[in-house]
Design a protein around this motif. Sequence first.
Motif, PDB file in Angstrom:
ATOM      1  N   ASP A 247      84.940  40.922  88.776  1.00 23.76           N
ATOM      2  CA  ASP A 247      84.658  39.974  87.827  1.00 23.76           C
ATOM      3  C   ASP A 247      83.150  40.368  87.403  1.00 23.76           C
ATOM      4  OD1 ASP A 247      82.446  39.139  89.629  1.00 23.76           O
ATOM      5  OD2 ASP A 247      83.601  37.530  90.482  1.00 23.76           O
ATOM      6  N   ARG A 260      86.693  37.151  84.507  1.00 23.21           N
ATOM      7  CA  ARG A 260      87.501  37.997  85.597  1.00 23.21           C
ATOM      8  C   ARG A 260      88.769  38.207  84.975  1.00 23.21           C
ATOM      9  NH1 ARG A 260      87.393  37.468  91.115  1.00 23.21           N
ATOM     10  NH2 ARG A 260      89.421  38.208  91.930  1.00 23.21           N
ATOM     11  N   ARG A 285      83.408  31.814  91.891  1.00 25.22           N
ATOM     12  CA  ARG A 285      83.817  32.902  91.930  1.00 25.22           C
ATOM     13  C   ARG A 285      85.204  33.038  92.912  1.00 25.22           C
ATOM     14  NH1 ARG A 285      79.834  37.384  93.393  1.00 25.22           N
ATOM     15  NH2 ARG A 285      81.725  38.980  92.677  1.00 25.22           N
ATOM     16  N   GLU A 292      93.418  33.171  89.431  1.00 21.64           N
ATOM     17  CA  GLU A 292      93.870  34.282  88.788  1.00 21.64           C
ATOM     18  C   GLU A 292      95.303  34.475  89.693  1.00 21.64           C
ATOM     19  OE1 GLU A 292      93.595  39.206  89.218  1.00 21.64           O
ATOM     20  OE2 GLU A 292      91.594  37.800  89.891  1.00 21.64           O
TER      21      GLU A 292
END
Length: 297
Positions: A247, A260, A285, A292
């Motif tokens: 990222d 990302r 994060r 994702e």
Amino acid sequence: MNPAPRNVVSQPRQVVRAVLNEALESKLGGEVVVKSTTVSGRIFVVERKVAWTVLTGPGARSFSTALIDAKLVSREDVEQVMAECRKSGGNFCETLVAWGLVPRDTLRDLLCHHVTAQLETLFGLTEAQALFVPQPRSYSSQLTFDLAELTADTPQPAVPQSQSPSGPPVLLEGEAMANVKQALEEAMKIEGAFAVCLADANSGMTLGSVGGNAAFNVEAAAAGNTEVMRAKLKTMKALGIKDRIEDMLITLGEQYHIIRPLSAREGLFLYIALHRANANLAMARFRMADVEKNIQL
């Protein structure tokens, strides 16, 4: 540094055409981003010609779907061509021609009809916002169109009866887009998040977005940050770094922006903006990594 995006305000049914005309007059070219309550779109302009259009919303149909419906290519052909384009940076249409899948004249006729239909949809929006994002970009194809060619009464290209489309238009990305929307809505639950999108670093187009407002156009922000992605990848290549980007963090005075890339689909990336006062960066994060993993394309 790219020129700043410019808003153009006009009367209903004229705003998209007015902004597109501005884009076509620009020596730089770039993208026209269109938003309405039902349909979103992007119009890509290169060397004062229209190169590509993308629509998202009810009834929207991608060009690859049009090719499949016309039985000019198979779904497997499309997937292989897209994989090659992501790998080589090549142009989708030019690769179809180079591989001998579709004759250039046939492809141009079908593309002209497809872009014309999408422009008619965008021009017909009664309530729409449009934004011109100037962005110089090389384009590896001569399959571009003057606006007059697209707004004239262009007849539908003749398709042999054996190749006639069957059934209603379908979204190639139908299930995938629903999955993307669900993932983006989950990302918006991250503490401090106020805008998130999934974008294509090759074209700059946004495949889905949630949040944002008049003061922060997340689609324009994502389009601009494609250059950040490209610059970093170019630098890694120059340095001989054979690794992937997990990222990238951009820290502003009042905001965090996280980029990302999707490990499963090269060229796509998640982009999220968070209010710094409310966000827990480490947790954000961590949560983005989960988002994702849940995206299936």
